[in-house]
Write a protein that holds these residues in place. Structure first.
Motif: not given
Length: 518
Positions: A311-315
């Motif tokens: 999910l950190a890739h969405f940041i």
């Protein structure tokens, strides 16, 4: 034997001096003095410390000692743990741990000395609290000041609590899985569980739980019940009373020998966490614990973060946007992105709360927003200290705006994160109860300011975390008074109380700025 005793004594006194010289100790002492006077209400205002069946218990030495000790133990049992925590992590970060690990003294001596230092530190804080109450007795009390009555009550109530709190702090520092925020939250639930034993006494049951109640609240209630009828009518703290009712008077020595023996047994049981810490202490072994790595690998929260790492890739786009936004706004946005990227669990919860805030009814929004505020405060408790914790404060000071702008951008980042967690719920609340929505926004602003102020002045996130968790417990359990309803949980907040909290937030954030620029 003498060499071991001298070693423990030297290390314990050194540990106590190190803790007493901290700025966080000064802040804590100030809070202790302020709270002691706040807890003991002036009867001239129509409120008293102990009220039974609408009548105030006369402010004799025994009454003030029992009442003040019972309230102090709630605060010390929680804040004391967070004040003691973290010394091993400091040793790991500074490299002192490697030096200690190569010393010829065994781990048992080191752990026992750290525990003794923690006990002496908390005992010193309790002594300051008692001295403050004695001064308050001279101003508001009834009858003579009897120091031995205070010493006896404080020893029986606060003594086992101090031993247990220091033992838990030692254990949580000695075992890597309990280091970090996961351990902090676990202890909070242990503290709440202690409070859960109180109904077994207040409802008239046999107080078998007294030996397991390290806070001593059940023992205090039992001691009161032995002299005054408290059935379904006891109020401890800031309570209203009827002036036309005759005030009950407690005897000079309210403790029975059975209660004293039970508290001595509790003191012995309080050493169990310390005994567990002795074999679990890692002795700064690199294969068992590493600075900032071992505890992150092993904590349950870090495991969940690892599962949600994609999910950190969405940041990532947020970092690019922050680079293009000029000034402090872009820097604050970068801090928001950094916080979410470091905690994918927070990002997942952030997405979930937006949906829940839209579909929940107005009645369910109150506990929902309180849960959101609780998680957000834990998340941002270290935003203002993480540069220093990671030894990157110098690098942060080199960017445009330097250390001064860093203070403002970290405060803004905490505030923006708070609005991200509660903003949709506040808009939903504004439709049904605008005043509650206003209280929520003002409370979020004030909490963000307090997190920045306490993090900046004490250089540790645990000062804010401890005080927030205590305030959270009080706010949930005190259903009267607008002042206690910081984020509008009970619906008691008024426009005046909300603006007052917002005003305190403004003072706090400006105070942190003044402290930074001193």
């Amino acid at each position: 034997m003498n060499i071991a005793f001298d070693t423990v004594r030297t290390l314990a006194l050194l540990e106590t001096r190190v803790r007493l010289r901290r700025l966080s100790t000064l802040v804590t002492l100030f809070a202790v003095v302020a709270l002691s006077w706040l807890m003991i209400s002036d009867p001239a205002d129509g409120r008293a410390l102990i009220v039974v069946h609408g009548a105030r218990v006369l402010y004799t030495s025994s009454a003030l000692a029992l009442g003040s000790a019972s309230l102090a133990t709630l605060l010390f049992a929680l804040a004391g743990f967070y004040l003691l925590r973290g010394r091993v992590a400091e040793d790991l970060r500074s490299g002192t741990g490697a030096v200690i690990g190569t010393s010829r003294h065994g781990g048992v001596l080191f752990v026992v000395a750290r525990w003794c230092g923690g006990v002496l530190y908390l005992a010193a804080l309790a002594g300051v609290f008692m001295a403050t109450v004695l001064v308050c007795h001279a101003v508001r009390g009834d009858g003579p000041i009897e120091p031995l009555v205070y010493v006896q009550t404080y020893a029986l109530v606060l003594g086992p609590m101090i031993l247990f709190t220091a033992s838990c702090a030692t254990l949580f520092d000695a075992w890597a899985p309990l280091m970090g925020k996961a351990g902090d939250l676990l202890y909070f639930f242990v503290w709440v569980a202690q409070m859960g034993m109180l109904p077994a006494v207040t409802e008239g049951g046999t107080p078998q739980v007294i030996p397991l109640d390290f806070t001593g609240m059940s023992a205090v209630v039992t001691a009161l019940a032995a002299h005054v009828d408290i059935s379904n009518s006891l109020m401890l703290g800031i309570a209203d009373f009827q002036a036309d009712k005759a005030p009950p008077v407690l005897p000079t020595w309210p403790w029975t020998w059975q209660l004293g023996a039970a508290r001595c047994l509790t003191a012995a049981l309080a050493l169990i966490p310390l005994l567990l810490a002795l074999p679990l202490f890692h002795r700064f072994s690199p294969d068992r614990v590493k600075p900032g790595k071992a505890r992150a690998r092993r904590s349950p929260l870090a495991v969940v973060d690892g599962w949600l790492r994609p999910l950190a890739h969405f940041i990532a786009p947020l970092f690019g946007l922050a680079a293009r936004v000029p000034g402090i706004a872009g820097q604050a946005l970068a801090d928001v992105a950094l916080t979410l990227a470091a905690s994918p669990c927070a990002l997942a919860l952030l997405l979930a709360v937006q949906v829940l805030a839209l579909v929940l009814g107005a009645d369910a929004l109150a506990p929902f927003t309180l849960a959101c505020v609780a998680y957000w405060c834990v998340l941002v408790s270290d935003v203002s200290t993480r540069d220093g914790d990671a030894a990157l404060a110098g690098m942060g000071a080199a960017v445009p705006g330097g250390a001064t702008r860093r203070y403002w951008r970290q405060f803004l980042a905490s505030l923006v994160l708070g609005l991200m967690f509660t903003g949709v719920a506040a808009l939903h609340l504004a439709v049904a109860t605008p005043l509650r929505a206003c209280a929520l926004l003002c409370g979020v602003f004030a909490l963000a300011a307090f997190a920045s102020l306490l993090g900046r002045t004490t250089s540790t996130s645990r000062t804010f975390l401890a005080l927030f968790l205590f305030a959270l417990y009080v706010s949930v359990n005190v259903s009267r008074g607008a002042w206690a309803d910081i984020v509008g949980f009970h619906g008691n907040a008024t426009a005046a109380s909300s603006l007052a909290w917002a005003g305190l937030g403004v003072l706090a954030v400006l105070g942190g700025r003044v402290w930074k620029g001193r």
